[in-house]
Motif scaffolding. Structure first.
Motif, PDB file in Angstrom:
ATOM      1  N   THR A   1       0.859  -1.198   0.000  1.00 28.50           N
ATOM      2  CA  THR A   1       0.000   0.000   0.000  1.00 28.50           C
ATOM      3  C   THR A   1       0.890   1.241   0.000  1.00 28.50           C
ATOM      4  O   THR A   1       1.018   1.925   1.007  1.00 28.50           O
ATOM      5  CB  THR A   1      -0.937   0.013   1.216  1.00 28.50           C
ATOM      6  OG1 THR A   1      -0.145  -0.137   2.419  1.00 28.50           O
ATOM      7  CG2 THR A   1      -1.949  -1.105   1.156  1.00 28.50           C
TER       8      THR A   1
ATOM      9  N   SER B   1      -1.636  -0.169   5.451  1.00 24.73           N
ATOM     10  CA  SER B   1      -1.559  -1.545   5.946  1.00 24.73           C
ATOM     11  C   SER B   1      -0.515  -1.733   7.041  1.00 24.73           C
ATOM     12  O   SER B   1      -0.292  -2.863   7.480  1.00 24.73           O
ATOM     13  CB  SER B   1      -1.258  -2.508   4.786  1.00 24.73           C
ATOM     14  OG  SER B   1      -0.006  -2.208   4.200  1.00 24.73           O
TER      15      SER B   1
ATOM     16  N   THR C   1      -0.517  -5.166   9.271  1.00 26.16           N
ATOM     17  CA  THR C   1       0.558  -6.092   8.913  1.00 26.16           C
ATOM     18  C   THR C   1       1.516  -6.303  10.080  1.00 26.16           C
ATOM     19  O   THR C   1       1.947  -7.436  10.358  1.00 26.16           O
ATOM     20  CB  THR C   1       1.322  -5.561   7.689  1.00 26.16           C
ATOM     21  OG1 THR C   1       0.408  -5.333   6.616  1.00 26.16           O
ATOM     22  CG2 THR C   1       2.380  -6.553   7.239  1.00 26.16           C
TER      23      THR C   1
ATOM     24  N   THR D   1      -7.149  -8.055   8.040  1.00 26.95           N
ATOM     25  CA  THR D   1      -6.345  -8.146   6.832  1.00 26.95           C
ATOM     26  C   THR D   1      -7.222  -8.329   5.601  1.00 26.95           C
ATOM     27  O   THR D   1      -6.972  -7.726   4.543  1.00 26.95           O
ATOM     28  CB  THR D   1      -5.354  -9.317   6.940  1.00 26.95           C
ATOM     29  OG1 THR D   1      -4.501  -9.108   8.072  1.00 26.95           O
ATOM     30  CG2 THR D   1      -4.498  -9.421   5.684  1.00 26.95           C
TER      31      THR D   1
ATOM     32  N   MET E   1      -8.588  -5.043   4.719  1.00 23.77           N
ATOM     33  CA  MET E   1      -7.556  -4.215   4.093  1.00 23.77           C
ATOM     34  C   MET E   1      -7.364  -4.605   2.634  1.00 23.77           C
ATOM     35  O   MET E   1      -7.268  -3.744   1.750  1.00 23.77           O
ATOM     36  CB  MET E   1      -6.246  -4.355   4.882  1.00 23.77           C
ATOM     37  CG  MET E   1      -5.098  -3.481   4.371  1.00 23.77           C
ATOM     38  SD  MET E   1      -4.140  -4.251   3.049  1.00 23.77           S
ATOM     39  CE  MET E   1      -3.338  -5.588   3.952  1.00 23.77           C
TER      40      MET E   1
END
Length: 462
Positions: A151, A175, A179, A241, A244
């Motif tokens: 990203t 992210s 992450t 996630t 995202m």
């Protein structure tokens, strides 16, 4: 194999090797912190012995993680010059700060190992906490660069020139937090289940004095609790996630689930394999509406399919298998951990041999889960190195002589892996736990300098 593919194979192999040691290098310090705290809280010296022996194992692993990490850093510059040209201008900050995180880890590791017996209990805990903080911070900072590749933010690329640079916008890309949390939770999970494997193996072998068996049961219960909790946290983070990916990398989400047509009430495909000619997942089990719910917390969320995007921007379709393998391992580890805790703590029954046998494979399985997770994340971004900005072929080196380097480094990694296993086994075979449980304890983390210096290295850190 073309130059780009060879560069990916060489760098991927280097990362696959390094990630074993870097992940355990984050997970084991966390376990040591918990053991130290339990030692001072419960006044149970078994936890001090656990902390001491885990520290010895961590020290050996760190000796491999440092040079392998250095190799990875060199390969970034060597194999991906186009990528590094942008990275150096936009996202260099985390790499620079990571050096200080490593210094913090190394400094307090030395204090904890060699000066723990001169510190108060509080300061001893503080020292090992800072070791864990440094290790975790290093992981987060390096992960930040990976998150930014997925990203990218904080710059503009105009006619091949990097302009309008905002380093902090790059650092705190969309992210980053998701992450980083996933990397930390899975690293702690891996450290815990590595301990589970060793403790379960020791108990499964039998022929232990009751004193030593009790010690290994404590290690097993502690690791199952932490491993199960981290597996639960990782699964919750997995939901974030998915959301995202839905917003920022829809091709990766579609490829992960083998979804070709954009649809609301999208099903979640478990298992099977993606067949492009049929535009479906063959052999999978579909859970109706589940993918839409994961993507947007609503069953009618519209999820984009692969056909929305040009064919040459699709990730490899085998990422569906990687994704399922990663998730399946996580679910298995979580179920095993909570099942074993229920069996022992609630039912008050001894661990059966079949459960201990399953426990012995949890450490290797968690490593496989880490490896497949990283391969999924990187491969699912293809054909981009920097998502929708720089293609992998544009970032790679154009040299034609990488095959020899590939063979050389694969051989080196195989040699180092064998040597590390040998050193671990030899050291802990020469220094079994039984005498440490019988004799007065030194500092919980103390390493005998004469033993380390004498080269008597290599069995099990539990």
């Amino acid at each position: 194999m073309g130059t780009t593919e060879m560069a990916r194979a060489l760098f991927g192999t280097s990362m696959a090797f390094h990630i074993i040691f870097s992940t355990l290098g984050v997970g084991l310090p966390f376990m040591i912190v918990i053991a130290e705290i339990l030692f001072h809280w419960k006044k149970d010296r078994d936890y001090a012995v656990l902390a001491k022996r885990w520290t010895r194992g961590f020290g050996i692993l760190l000796g491999v993680a440092i040079p392998s990490g250095t190799i990875v850093g060199v390969m970034l510059a060597l194999l991906w010059p186009g990528f590094m040209e942008i990275v150096g201008q936009v996202i260099a900050l985390p790499f620079q700060v990571e050096i200080w995180a490593f210094f913090l880890e190394a400094l307090f590791m030395a204090i904890y190992v060699y000066a723990a017996d001169r510190l108060s209990p509080v300061m001893r805990i503080v020292s090992v906490v800072l070791v864990a903080v440094g290790a975790s911070a290093s992981a987060v900072l390096i992960t930040d660069a990976h998150a930014w590749m997925n990203t990218p933010r904080g710059f503009q690329l105009v006619n091949g020139q990097v302009t309008d640079i905002h380093p902090w916008a790059a650092v705190f890309n969309p992210s980053f937090f998701i992450t980083s949390m996933h990397v930390l939770s899975t690293a702690y999970l891996t450290g815990a289940f590595a301990v589970t494997s060793i403790a379960a193996y020791k108990l499964l072998r039998g022929k232990l004095e009751e004193r030593e068996a009790a010690y290994h049961r404590k290690a097993l219960m502690l690791s199952l609790i932490i491993g199960g909790a981290m597996a639960l946290l990782s699964s919750a983070n997995g939901h974030s996630t998915a959301q995202m990916l839905h917003h920022h990398q829809p091709e990766k989400l579609a490829a992960a689930e083998g979804l070709f047509e954009t649809t609301a009430y999208a099903p979640l495909s478990i298992g099977g394999w993606t067949v492009e000619s049929e535009q479906r997942v063959r052999g999978g089990i579909e859970i109706p509406w589940a993918l839409s719910f994961l993507a947007g917390n609503r069953f009618d969320t519209v999820v984009k399919g692969l056909n929305e995007f040009p064919r040459d921007t699709w990730p490899p379709l085998y990422v569906h298998t990687l994704f399922n393998l990663m998730v399946g391992i996580g679910v298995f580890l979580m179920a095993l951990a909570f099942g074993a805790i229920f069996w022992r703590a609630w039912l008050k029954r001894p661990y059966p041999r079949w459960l201990l046998a399953l426990g012995t494979i949890t450490g290797p399985l968690s490593i496989v889960g880490i490896e497949t997770g990283w391969i999924f994340s990187c491969t699912g971004r293809q054909p981009w190195t920097i998502y929708h900005i720089q293609r992998t072929a544009e970032a790679a080196i154009h040299a034609q002589s990488l095959a020899g380097l590939f063979v050389l480094f694969v051989s080196l990694y195989a040699f180092l892996l064998v040597v590390t296993i040998f050193v671990m086994r030899f050291y802990f075979h020469r220094h079994p736990v039984a005498p440490e449980l019988q004799h007065p304890l030194e500092a919980p983390a103390s390493l005998h300098k004469k033993r380390i210096g004498g080269g008597r290295l290599g069995g099990s850190p539990a």
